[in-house]
Structures are given as C-alpha cells and as structure tokens.
Design a protein around this motif. Sequence first.
Motif, mmCIF file in Angstrom:
data_model
loop_
_atom_site.group_PDB
_atom_site.id
_atom_site.type_symbol
_atom_site.label_atom_id
_atom_site.label_comp_id
_atom_site.label_asym_id
_atom_site.label_seq_id
_atom_site.Cartn_x
_atom_site.Cartn_y
_atom_site.Cartn_z
ATOM 1 N N LEU A 47 9.794 -4.333 -0.621
ATOM 2 C CA LEU A 47 8.993 -4.521 0.584
ATOM 3 C C LEU A 47 8.735 -6.008 0.792
ATOM 4 O O LEU A 47 8.216 -6.679 -0.104
ATOM 5 C CB LEU A 47 7.659 -3.782 0.475
ATOM 6 N N ASP B 82 6.787 -9.185 2.805
ATOM 7 C CA ASP B 82 5.394 -9.331 3.225
ATOM 8 C C ASP B 82 5.108 -10.792 3.534
ATOM 9 O O ASP B 82 5.860 -11.692 3.117
ATOM 10 C CB ASP B 82 4.441 -8.838 2.125
ATOM 11 N N PRO C 150 1.823 -4.479 0.386
ATOM 12 C CA PRO C 150 2.901 -3.836 -0.370
ATOM 13 C C PRO C 150 2.512 -3.331 -1.752
ATOM 14 O O PRO C 150 3.007 -2.284 -2.187
ATOM 15 C CB PRO C 150 3.981 -4.923 -0.456
ATOM 16 N N LEU C 151 1.650 -4.041 -2.479
ATOM 17 C CA LEU C 151 1.285 -3.557 -3.805
ATOM 18 C C LEU C 151 0.479 -2.267 -3.724
ATOM 19 O O LEU C 151 0.612 -1.375 -4.570
ATOM 20 C CB LEU C 151 0.520 -4.639 -4.566
ATOM 21 N N LEU D 49 3.142 0.406 -2.826
ATOM 22 C CA LEU D 49 4.019 0.730 -3.947
ATOM 23 C C LEU D 49 3.287 1.520 -5.031
ATOM 24 O O LEU D 49 3.898 2.341 -5.721
ATOM 25 C CB LEU D 49 4.622 -0.544 -4.535
ATOM 26 N N ALA E 139 7.564 -5.832 -4.871
ATOM 27 C CA ALA E 139 6.686 -6.281 -3.793
ATOM 28 C C ALA E 139 6.775 -7.791 -3.643
ATOM 29 O O ALA E 139 6.885 -8.529 -4.624
ATOM 30 C CB ALA E 139 5.239 -5.887 -4.085
ATOM 31 N N TRP F 280 8.310 -8.429 -8.872
ATOM 32 C CA TRP F 280 7.613 -9.377 -7.996
ATOM 33 C C TRP F 280 8.632 -10.265 -7.309
ATOM 34 O O TRP F 280 9.350 -11.012 -7.962
ATOM 35 C CB TRP F 280 6.650 -10.222 -8.827
#
Length: 450
Positions: free
Chosen positions: A54, A56, A74-75, A78, A92, A121
């Motif tokens: 994702l 962002d 996103p976090l 997810l 993310a 990440w």
Amino acid sequence: MTRTLHLNAFLMNTGHHEASWRLPESDPYAHVDLAHYAGLARVAERGTFDSLFLADGPQLWNTVAQRPAGALEPLTLLTALATVTEHIGLIATASTSYHSPYNLARTFASLDIVSGGRAGWNIVTTAGAEAARNFGLDAEPPHAERYARAAEFVDVARKLWDSWEDDTIVADKAAGVWGDDAKIHPARHRGTYFGVAGALNVPRTPQGHPLLVQAGSSEDGKAFAARYAEAVFTAQQTLAGAQAFYADLKARTRRAGRDPGRVKVLPGIVPVLGSTQAGARAAERVLEEHIVPEHGRARLEGLLRLEPGTLHLDRELPADLPPESAIEGAKSRYTLVVELARSERLTVRQLIGRLGGGRGHLTFAGTPEQVADTIGTWFAEGAADGFNIMPAVLPSGLEAFVEHVVPLLRARGLLRTEYGPRRTLRERYGLPRPANQYVTPGGPSALATV
C-alpha cells in the motif's frame, strides 16, 4: 540454486489507471472499504504472491475531482488484513520525514507480531511542499537532507527493534521472574536529527525487524537502497533501462559491503489483459478515453514544476524544462517522464495517456502469454528479481492476472504452486533473519559482558 520469481501486488483503490473508477464495474467508494481490500488480499494470496503493498503520503493526493482521493492509513488497514490472510506479506509505506522513529518502530513491530512475521516497510522520504506544510514547514527539506534523515531514522529503528534479545522473556512463575533485564538494550541514541533514550516497549518480532523496502531511483535513492534496502520497487520503461538499473544497484550493494543477492529488484508493470492483443488494446483505449485531459495536464504540470496553464495538450513538452539537478522532489520520476516524452516525441495529450495507467511504470496491453513472456524475459535477462504487479482496474485486473498469467508462470517453473513451510515475509524473499546487533554470535549479550 534456482532463482524464485517474486511477485508483489501493489493495491490502489479502484486500480492504477486514473480513470478506472469511471468504469461501470468500479465502486467509487472502494478506497475506504475494508471488504474491498480483504477481497484483493485473498485473490493475491490465491496467486501465491509474496506480498501486497500500500502506498501512502501525509497529504491529500490530486484533486478530489480527478479520482477517488484519500486513503485509509496503511498500517491500520494491513493489521486488519493480517486477520483475514495467512501467508501473504504486508508492506506499508511510511515516511521518515514526518514520523518519529520510536512510534513507527513500535507500530511496525506490532504489525509483525500480529501477522506472524509478515510485515514490510516501504521507506520513503516524502517529496512535495504540500506534505511539508501539513507539518508546519514552509517547504520540503532539500533532497539530500531528507535522505540523511532517513538513514539516521533507519539506524535508530534498527536499534529499537534489537533492544530486546530474542530470549528476554523468561516467564519463570516459580521464581517470580518474567524477563531478564540484562537482555534489554536502551537505544541511547543522540544524532543530528533524533534523540532516543530507551528501549522499545515491544519484544523482538518474528522477523527480527520488518522487510525493508525502498522505491527511490535517484542517485541519493540508489545509494540509500544499496545501504539498507532488501527489496526495491522501481519504474522502468524498457528492458535495457531495467538491466542498467539492476546492474547498477547490485554493484552499489556489493560496494556497500552487502550481498547483492539479498536485494530484490521489482520493477512495476501495469498489465492490461485480453484474450487477443487487439482485445487488450481495445480495453486500454477504453481507459484512455475516460481520462479527463485537464486533470492529467494539471498533474503533469505539478510533476514538472510548471505554472498552471503552461502546457498545451497538442504540443510536445517545452524545450527549456529544468534539469533533474534542479528538482528537489521525485527526481527519478521527473527524469523518466521527460525522457519518455522526448524519446518518443509525445504531445502532452499522448503523454497523459501513457502516464494514466502507471504514472511512469511499464504499461503492457497484451494476452496472458505475452505478459508472461515479458515477465520471464526480464527475469531471465538480468532486469528483475520479480515484479510489482499494478493492475489497471481492481478487482478485475488482479483476478485476471491470477486466473490467466499465474498458471503460465507456474507451468514455466518460475512461480511456486503453493506457499510451503516458509512463513515469514523474509523467508518468502529468501532472506535471513537479521542477527541482533547487541548480541555476540555464540556468546552472551554485549551489554552483559561490560
């Protein structure tokens, strides 16, 4: 050892094409619908993708008139998707410019624990004055400064992820000892950008720390990737260009003292599928016909740092555009777009059409066999370790890829048929679990010996 093709599903609301939301099949509200993303995650997992991703940014992208705008954090999203999937990695995007290391390290550690070791990440430095102004700045920090801050940020995050040794928790009920304080290592960091004193308040995670992903292709971006990245997302338009990027990044990684095999390069591809090539191109034309040219022109002027109204739709780009060295944000994407327009002598209208599907990533309209051929060629000829799959329309584009392209890749021995015993995202990418920096291999912790 046989190389494994890595596939990542880059999920973006109704699809990567800017006009995807206008198709009859599309849900204009999908960008805030958990069920939509859960369905996509299950489809990608059915296709045995390594991971999903994702994007962002801490600002409102585009104008709300152009396409579905805004996105769930996103976090948070997810973490919800971790509960409805079992195997697929969860990557993310989070900015080193507008977060603090302690909070972000804790959040990613929490996702890694909740998901059973599937967190990644995507490290970004965040270009653009719009984001800067949301955090009290008048302008974005200079490009080199953002990367210097990012390097210190990752160093601090690693200290925090390692601040608990793997066997810190004793859980000795009889002795009344829950954990071993000698195996806690405060960060004690004081640097140019950050000061962090204590240890993380989350135990060391299944992966040790999340898979580290990076997407910048500027000189600063490639230097950062060579030092830190374990997977690299990149935009490349040609096989030759992708081969050059791949060779350069692997060489930089070797010079940085790291194993180039532990950095996976994944170019983006926007597949538009049809049972025939003519059918695929017809589907692509439908999408292009739904682009609103004025929206595309405004977005292109923003990327090129031009005043509104500068570009003419039926003319080529101006000859006097500034060089990449004068651009502070999105340097590599700026250069890619300008070179694409110059090399093919595209008018602004034509360029908008080319960028509408993937914003500079390779857009490929063809049959499943042709898409599989392209993926296989780039993989075999030193241009990619895998691909960032960016469906033009969601969910149909991802479903079509899994239904029609994935079986071809499996039949050619390029892609797994099932996930197998490897469970963490690092294991999927063929990467080891990192050793704790505070522990002497084969001996007690460094702190315990002081």
